[in-house]
Scaffold this active site. Structure first.
Site, PDB file in Angstrom:
ATOM      1  N   ARG A   1     -43.078  33.383  43.884  1.00  0.00           N
ATOM      2  CA  ARG A   1     -41.620  33.333  44.119  1.00  0.00           C
ATOM      3  C   ARG A   1     -40.911  33.307  42.784  1.00  0.00           C
ATOM      4  O   ARG A   1     -41.235  32.502  41.913  1.00  0.00           O
ATOM      5  CB  ARG A   1     -41.229  32.117  44.952  1.00  0.00           C
ATOM      6  CG  ARG A   1     -39.710  31.943  45.040  1.00  0.00           C
ATOM      7  CD  ARG A   1     -39.255  30.974  46.106  1.00  0.00           C
ATOM      8  NE  ARG A   1     -39.194  31.630  47.410  1.00  0.00           N
ATOM      9  CZ  ARG A   1     -38.337  31.290  48.374  1.00  0.00           C
ATOM     10  NH1 ARG A   1     -37.476  30.303  48.196  1.00  0.00           N
ATOM     11  NH2 ARG A   1     -38.348  31.917  49.533  1.00  0.00           N
TER      12      ARG A   1
ATOM     13  N   ARG B   1     -32.862  28.475  57.539  1.00  0.00           N
ATOM     14  CA  ARG B   1     -32.013  27.617  58.371  1.00  0.00           C
ATOM     15  C   ARG B   1     -32.046  27.978  59.857  1.00  0.00           C
ATOM     16  O   ARG B   1     -32.078  27.084  60.705  1.00  0.00           O
ATOM     17  CB  ARG B   1     -30.584  27.628  57.826  1.00  0.00           C
ATOM     18  CG  ARG B   1     -30.458  26.899  56.489  1.00  0.00           C
ATOM     19  CD  ARG B   1     -29.067  27.081  55.880  1.00  0.00           C
ATOM     20  NE  ARG B   1     -28.927  26.356  54.631  1.00  0.00           N
ATOM     21  CZ  ARG B   1     -29.339  26.798  53.440  1.00  0.00           C
ATOM     22  NH1 ARG B   1     -29.925  27.975  53.367  1.00  0.00           N
ATOM     23  NH2 ARG B   1     -29.175  26.072  52.355  1.00  0.00           N
TER      24      ARG B   1
ATOM     25  N   TYR C   1     -37.363  25.249  38.544  1.00  0.00           N
ATOM     26  CA  TYR C   1     -38.472  24.304  38.463  1.00  0.00           C
ATOM     27  C   TYR C   1     -39.295  24.600  37.208  1.00  0.00           C
ATOM     28  O   TYR C   1     -38.940  25.456  36.399  1.00  0.00           O
ATOM     29  CB  TYR C   1     -39.301  24.353  39.740  1.00  0.00           C
ATOM     30  CG  TYR C   1     -38.540  23.880  40.965  1.00  0.00           C
ATOM     31  CD1 TYR C   1     -37.861  22.662  40.958  1.00  0.00           C
ATOM     32  CD2 TYR C   1     -38.478  24.653  42.120  1.00  0.00           C
ATOM     33  CE1 TYR C   1     -37.146  22.225  42.064  1.00  0.00           C
ATOM     34  CE2 TYR C   1     -37.758  24.228  43.234  1.00  0.00           C
ATOM     35  CZ  TYR C   1     -37.096  23.020  43.211  1.00  0.00           C
ATOM     36  OH  TYR C   1     -36.389  22.594  44.298  1.00  0.00           O
TER      37      TYR C   1
ATOM     38  N   GLN D   1     -47.395  26.739  49.412  1.00  0.00           N
ATOM     39  CA  GLN D   1     -46.650  27.054  48.198  1.00  0.00           C
ATOM     40  C   GLN D   1     -46.824  25.906  47.219  1.00  0.00           C
ATOM     41  O   GLN D   1     -46.509  24.760  47.538  1.00  0.00           O
ATOM     42  CB  GLN D   1     -45.163  27.245  48.484  1.00  0.00           C
ATOM     43  CG  GLN D   1     -44.354  27.680  47.267  1.00  0.00           C
ATOM     44  CD  GLN D   1     -42.850  27.666  47.513  1.00  0.00           C
ATOM     45  OE1 GLN D   1     -42.256  26.585  47.615  1.00  0.00           O
ATOM     46  NE2 GLN D   1     -42.236  28.835  47.612  1.00  0.00           N
TER      47      GLN D   1
ATOM     48  N   SER E   1     -39.592  30.217  56.033  1.00  0.00           N
ATOM     49  CA  SER E   1     -39.484  29.863  54.613  1.00  0.00           C
ATOM     50  C   SER E   1     -40.018  28.468  54.333  1.00  0.00           C
ATOM     51  O   SER E   1     -39.974  27.588  55.199  1.00  0.00           O
ATOM     52  CB  SER E   1     -38.015  29.893  54.182  1.00  0.00           C
ATOM     53  OG  SER E   1     -37.569  31.202  53.979  1.00  0.00           O
ATOM     54  N   PRO E   2     -40.478  28.245  53.087  1.00  0.00           N
ATOM     55  CA  PRO E   2     -40.756  26.867  52.664  1.00  0.00           C
ATOM     56  C   PRO E   2     -39.453  26.083  52.658  1.00  0.00           C
ATOM     57  O   PRO E   2     -38.505  26.473  51.973  1.00  0.00           O
ATOM     58  CB  PRO E   2     -41.310  27.034  51.250  1.00  0.00           C
ATOM     59  CG  PRO E   2     -41.657  28.485  51.109  1.00  0.00           C
ATOM     60  CD  PRO E   2     -40.739  29.230  52.020  1.00  0.00           C
TER      61      PRO E   2
END
Length: 770
Positions: free
Chosen positions: A618, A712, A572, A490, A412-413
């Site tokens: 996303r 994680r 965002y 991304q 993941s980013p």
């Protein structure tokens, strides 16, 4: 103690006999409103594990139940003229009436007082030290003390009818029939030498469209007989609900959750404890309603035995431990319920994948668990999925727009907050390089900003100048030269969530100095009374930001990235246009979802025009706030981006509002991915608490996503993908040649651990007699 159980179902009877067995001095009474021998329903199902728990609690009762069981290992799934069979599931069926007779006889043997035709309206007049309210789904006691128990009843979307048939099924059978109105399904299993349970289910809209609401009971049964004629093999269906007329026997399942399970009666303080369906329900599709009732009885009897002179302590311990166990089962049951409510979505899969999806629908049964149950079935499925030799699903390749990933794992980013002036340096080279060497098929750079004022923090990376582009190219070249992974960029703009401190100095906290002006769809303060205010974008802002995204896209291509993603999630900038929580505009970019999507789609289209490779988006599929984006909205959002040329939707949720209340758990966001993938017909990435190879294998195999993003766990272990391959015993994964000496040692260690686990499980099963 003086104990009274209101309700003579499995919970009340079993608790009564366990308490009387525990101490014959207890005065135990069961009050049952029906006559002796009366009952409703057909057969109930237990797993082998449940039977083991019963044997430990009262071997005599367990042995009698076992002698009356019909046991089977196989599950059959019938759809579109195909049958898929899987074994090793270990279920037992018994008639509900037979089960109650066994429990009643055991109660009488132990000295429990059984009182029939006692239609108890509530607890008034019952003089006891402990009252058990096991009075069923429509519990009068729960209703009387609703303010104390705080029940939440969720009426589910399907109608179902509980019928019986003389057709004796050799396996637990699921039969799916498509009609002009939609899909109907049958759940069928044998429970004695003469009869099988036959449950017919359909979504409310399908049931209504088929006209069953206007049919008599006999007409409804005849409808089911015609619909399922092939699987019934000329056998008829019958109902034992003689007290119901017309379509009343078709009901919607109520999911009952109670915040509290114990009420203290005003005046004498007598505890009244909910048990069984009065306290909680679990959808019949996972066969756990009776299991939960019996396990309630076992747990409370055990806790009282451990605190014989302190009933309050026993009740506290009972509720604390039992509520966790029940919630876990209810979450699994919710997953199963929703699967059957959306058969139309799953039916678009091939029969092989449809059946696998059904078997793993609750998320309690995983890929490796299926392998333990039926290795031949899983290996055959893996060969089908891989279209070649059997390979764990996570290690099958995936191709999108001419780019092939070696496996289905995506790093993941993950924000690192470690750049100066937006330039990635040694940290990012090591961070991304290590994870590319760690086995993942695709490694994402963190959200990279298109301008200085697009950053979340001063430490965020950028792609707004050539110096940054050159720094990214160095990292991309390293990945391409030294690994077989692909690397993705991304691009995003922080919007109202920008100008904050790096995470370890206070996440989402505004900068004390050196900040920059914020823009978003509408004026916004992300953290009320804390964050800086943003201003609404005007046309000039929109043109500038769009141009910045296009320029960054061109630099990403020059740097050699394999894949590009547009960030339209998590509150965002572009997400702030999509969500009604953050978009209050009155122009053509506000109001309807179509309008709110207008600007993000403009940005996407401009990027698509200059980027030839895979381009994903996303999104936040659920805002988790009333009035925000819903999973249904997310389908429309995905359709709009697909129409604009998106190749894949990266399906996340939340982080749009601090008022959000997500429901966390294993793979908790995967249903949003499945919803979009199988309704929109577009590839997806699943995210959220995906932490084991088993998770990835199950998600990919069931068609819930095409790729799985791991965050994680890959932070904690750069070689997570290689480690998980060794953990599940897959030796065919490619390792960096520099690290090959560690491969066999890791594989041997996990092989030893698996062998020890199998031996321990076999010993435990033997001890329980399973």
């Amino acid at each position: 103690m003086r104990i009274t159980c209101i309700g003579g179902g499995p919970a009340g009877l079993y608790f009564a006999l366990l308490m009387k067995k525990q101490d014959p001095r207890h005065e135990v009474t069961v009050l049952e409103r029906n006559r002796a021998g009366d009952t409703f329903g057909w057969g109930v199902v237990f797993s082998d594990q449940t039977l083991g728990a019963l044997r430990e609690a009262d071997p005599q009762t367990a042995d009698e139940i076992l002698q009356s069981f019909n046991h089977w290992d196989d599950i059959e799934v019938h759809i579109n003229g195909r049958t898929v069979r899987s074994g090793g599931h270990g279920f037992c069926g018994i008639g509900r009436k037979k089960l109650l007779n066994i429990l009643q006889a055991r109660c009488e043997q132990l000295g429990v007082k059984l009182v029939y035709e006692a239609d108890v309206q509530d607890d008034a007049g019952i003089d006891a030290d402990l009252i058990i309210a096991a009075d069923g789904l429509n519990s009068r006691v729960r209703q009387k003390y609703a303010a104390s128990y705080q029940p939440d009843v969720d009426l589910r979307n399907c109608r179902f009818v509980w019928l019986g048939t003389s057709r004796l099924f050799e396996a637990f059978t699921f039969d799916f029939q498509q009609t002009e109105w939609g899909w109907f399904q049958a759940h069928a299993y044998r429970f004695d030498e003469h009869t099988s349970t036959f449950i017919v289910e359909a979504p409310e809209s399908v049931w209504q469209a088929a006209g069953i609401a206007d049919m008599s009971k006999e007409e409804g049964i005849a409808f089911c007989e015609r619909l399922f004629a092939k699987v019934l093999d000329e056998h008829s269906l019958v109902s034992n609900a003689s007290h119901l007329r017309g379509s009343a026997q078709w009901i919607r399942f109520p999911r009952v959750v109670c915040k509290n399970w114990v009420h203290r009666r005003e005046g004498d303080g007598t505890p009244i404890v909910l048990m069984g369906d009065a306290a909680h329900t679990a959808h019949f599709s996972i066969g756990s309603g009776t299991k939960l009732a019996l396990e309630d009885s076992i747990a409370l009897a055990r806790d009282i035995a451990e605190s014989p002179v302190d009933l309050s302590a026993a009740l506290q311990r009972y509720v604390a431990s039992r509520s966790i166990d029940v919630l876990r089962i209810q979450n699994a049951a919710r997953n199963s319920t929703e699967w059957f409510e959306n058969v139309e979505r799953h039916a678009r899969l091939d029969p092989e994948q449809f059946a696998y999806s059904l078997l793993t629908r609750s998320q309690r049964i995983s890929h490796e668990n299926l392998r333990l149950r039926d290795q031949a079935y899983v290996e055959g499925f893996e060969r089908w999925l891989a279209d070649g030799p059997a390979v764990p699903p996570m290690f099958t390749p995936f191709t999108l727009r001419g780019l092939t990933l070696k496996n289905r794992v995506v790093v993941s980013p993950m924000a690192q907050y470690s750049c100066v002036d937006g330039v990635p340096a040694e940290h990012h080279l090591v961070h991304l390089g290590a994870r590319a060497m760690g086995g993942a098929g695709l490694v994402f750079a963190e959200m990279t900003c298109t301008s200085p004022d697009a950053r979340i923090t001063p430490g965020c990376p950028g792609l707004w100048n050539d110096k940054q582009g050159a720094a990214w190219k160095r990292i991309v070249d390293y990945v391409h030269v030294n690994t077989t992974a692909k690397i993705a960029m991304q691009l995003g703009h922080a919007g109202a969530k920008g100008s904050t401190r790096v995470a370890w100095e206070g996440i989402d906290q505004p900068l004390a100095e050196g900040g920059w002006p914020l823009i978003s769809a509408s004026p916004q303060q992300y953290l009320e009374a804390v964050s800086d205010w943003s201003r609404a974008m005007d046309r000039a802002d929109m043109d500038r930001v769009k141009a910045d995204f296009v320029a960054a896209t061109r630099r990403a291509a020059q740097a050699g990235f394999d894949w590009l993603e547009l960030h339209c999630a998590h509150g965002y900038l572009l997400s702030s246009f999509i969500s009604p929580l953050t978009n209050q505009r009155s122009d053509e970019y506000g109001g309807s979802l179509e309008n709110r999507l207008r600007y993000p789609l403009e940005v996407f289209a401009a990027m698509r025009a200059v980027w030839p490779g895979p381009l994903s988006v996303r999104i936040s599929a659920h805002d988790w706030v009333a009035g925000g984006i819903t999973p249904e909205d997310s389908v429309a959002i995905a359709r709009a981006f697909k129409a604009a040329g998106a190749d894949l939707i990266d399906v996340s949720s939340g982080q749009v509002s601090k008022a959000e209340k997500p429901t966390y758990g294993r793979m908790w966001q995967t249903p949003f991915s499945e919803n979009i993938r199988n309704r929109v017909g577009i590839a997806t990435i699943a995210v959220g608490a995906i932490s084991e190879a088993d998770h990835v294998n199950s998600i990919i195999a069931a068609g819930r996503a095409d790729l799985c993003a791991v965050a994680r766990p890959h932070l904690a272990n750069p070689a997570w993908t290689l480690t998980e391959a060794a953990r599940i015993g897959f030796t065919g994964v490619e390792w960096p040649r520099q690290y090959l000496s560690g491969k066999q040692q890791l594989e041997r260690e996990f092989e030893r651990q698996r062998a020890q686990g199998v031996a321990a499980q076999e010993q435990a099963n033997k001890a329980l007699g399973v």
